[in-house]
Scaffold this active site. Structure first.
Site, PDB file in Angstrom:
ATOM      1  N   LYS A 276       4.827   1.956 -11.198  1.00  0.00           N
ATOM      2  CA  LYS A 276       5.256   2.485 -12.496  1.00  0.00           C
ATOM      3  C   LYS A 276       6.159   3.688 -12.343  1.00  0.00           C
ATOM      4  O   LYS A 276       6.858   4.050 -13.258  1.00  0.00           O
ATOM      5  CB  LYS A 276       4.024   2.914 -13.315  1.00  0.00           C
ATOM      6  CG  LYS A 276       3.231   1.762 -13.871  1.00  0.00           C
ATOM      7  CD  LYS A 276       2.254   2.242 -14.927  1.00  0.00           C
ATOM      8  CE  LYS A 276       0.870   2.501 -14.370  1.00  0.00           C
ATOM      9  NZ  LYS A 276       0.619   3.852 -13.890  1.00  0.00           N
TER      10      LYS A 276
ATOM     11  N   LYS B 229       5.041  -2.389  -3.056  1.00  0.00           N
ATOM     12  CA  LYS B 229       4.330  -2.822  -4.247  1.00  0.00           C
ATOM     13  C   LYS B 229       5.034  -2.334  -5.521  1.00  0.00           C
ATOM     14  O   LYS B 229       5.531  -1.208  -5.566  1.00  0.00           O
ATOM     15  CB  LYS B 229       2.906  -2.231  -4.166  1.00  0.00           C
ATOM     16  CG  LYS B 229       1.938  -2.745  -5.199  1.00  0.00           C
ATOM     17  CD  LYS B 229       0.526  -2.252  -4.867  1.00  0.00           C
ATOM     18  CE  LYS B 229      -0.302  -2.139  -6.138  1.00  0.00           C
ATOM     19  NZ  LYS B 229      -1.670  -1.677  -5.875  1.00  0.00           N
TER      20      LYS B 229
ATOM     21  N   LYS C 102       2.514  10.794  -1.137  1.00  0.00           N
ATOM     22  CA  LYS C 102       3.059  11.345  -2.380  1.00  0.00           C
ATOM     23  C   LYS C 102       3.725  12.698  -2.176  1.00  0.00           C
ATOM     24  O   LYS C 102       4.610  13.076  -2.925  1.00  0.00           O
ATOM     25  CB  LYS C 102       1.938  11.518  -3.424  1.00  0.00           C
ATOM     26  CG  LYS C 102       1.567  10.241  -4.169  1.00  0.00           C
ATOM     27  CD  LYS C 102       0.687  10.579  -5.366  1.00  0.00           C
ATOM     28  CE  LYS C 102       0.177   9.316  -6.048  1.00  0.00           C
ATOM     29  NZ  LYS C 102      -0.884   9.612  -7.031  1.00  0.00           N
TER      30      LYS C 102
END
Ligand code: TRP
Length: 339
Positions: free
Chosen positions: A205, A202, A119
């Site tokens: 969102k 994957k 991240k």
């Protein structure tokens, strides 16, 4: 329902962040399984808004997303008679336990977290909030507060679960049995849905491309448009495959299978002699049909003024009863003067 050594039914806890729109990956990979599990386990499902603010959120969008996700949890079939559905920030014990657990968490453990590294790899150190670094501690608190036996999560959360177990063990070995050691639970039927625009990653969102995900509240028209533009390959065979270059077609077949429940063999036979365009059309159709009842229930629930807030209020009350007990015993063990 079998019971654990504490003489209660086994308990499950899981959560999803309220940032971004819930999509078919969340439904087929998590929510659908949660619904099946809720009758066999004592189930706690939360909307993890404290986790969401580890990256900057628009306040109005976060609030709206929290209520919308709660509505979608219910529309997907979570039943307040069976499941405790609640918002993480409504239960202040999460933050309090996270602080205490943080004092038992070596930085070395956090430094190993691959999700944190992923991240933050493109961020400037100056802009990385320490909340993002401490994220796994808060997740451990979510789980340990409820003495959860099982935590259904995707593979990407396994390492966080390991850290949770290590923390629970460390605390237990210092202070005596306090926390249940949770197990990762990967339901067999869970489908791993990949991004339509990038089928080797994957479905997420937080992806900004409009063609990445099918959201649970997308109109039939949008669903069709997005499916027709899904990435495939230059071949023509419609078969399940684990080859990277065939990931797009495999993903479409996976979605088709998750919505229809048909076997791989039946599905492959069905598409013999057909082209990718036919496949996309068929996947769009089963998706529209699969989401229709969810969307109808969602509209009905949001039309009943105050219903969702009422469910969340009751959920938080039930959650707090359990969370409070655990937090009390932790506070006592570490030596706090209890008020
Ligand atoms: N970190 C999880 C995710 O991104 C969300 C989460 C927060 C969670 N707390 C949890 C999942 C507790 C399971 C249990 O998917």
């Amino acid at each position: 329902m079998t019971s654990t050594k504490q003489g209660r039914p086994p308990r499950i806890l899981s959560g999803i962040q309220p940032s971004g729109q819930l999509h078919i990956g969340n439904y087929l990979g998590a929510l659908k399984q949660w619904v099946e599990l809720q009758t066999q386990y004592d189930s706690f499902y939360c909307i993890v808004d404290l986790h969401a603010i580890t990256v900057q959120q628009d306040p109005a969008a976060l609030r709206e997303g929290t209520r919308r996700n709660a509505g979608l949890y219910l529309a997907c079939g979570l039943d307040p008679q069976h499941s405790t559905v609640f918002v993480q920030s409504h239960v202040p014990e999460h933050s309090e336990l996270a602080w205490i657990l943080g004092t038992f968490t070596p930085m070395g453990w956090l430094n190993r977290m691959t999700q944190f590294k992923d991240k933050t790899s493109k961020m400037q150190t100056e802009s990385i909030g320490s909340g993002l670094y401490n994220y796994p501690i808060l997740m451990a608190a979510d789980i340990l507060l409820y003495q959860a036996d099982l935590v259904p999560v995707g593979d990407d959360q396994r390492q966080h679960l390991e850290l949770t177990r290590d923390l629970a063990q460390r605390f237990n070995s210092i202070y005596g049995d306090t926390f249940t050691i949770p197990q990762t639970f990967t339901p067999k039927a869970g489908a791993r849905v990949m991004g339509l625009d990038n089928p080797t990653a994957k479905m997420s969102k937080s992806e900004s491309s409009d063609l990445h995900a099918i959201n649970l509240l997308d109109t039939p028209d949008r669903i069709k448009k997005k499916m027709m533009r899904a990435v495939t390959d230059s071949g023509s065979e419609i078969r399940f495959s684990d080859l990277d270059e065939r990931a797009g077609v495999n993903n479409l077949l996976t979605i088709y299978q998750a919505f229809t429940g048909e076997s791989a063999e039946v599905i492959e036979n069905h598409f013999v002699g057909k082209g990718y365009g036919d496949l996309k059309k068929a996947v769009a159709e089963v998706t529209v049909e699969g989401l229709r009842p969810i969307q109808e229930r969602y509209q009905a629930l949001t039309g009943e003024g105050g219903y969702i807030d009422e469910v969340l209020k009751r959920g938080a009350e039930r959650a707090r009863e359990v969370a409070h007990k655990t937090l009390r015993s932790v506070q006592e063990r570490v030596g706090f003067l209890l008020p």
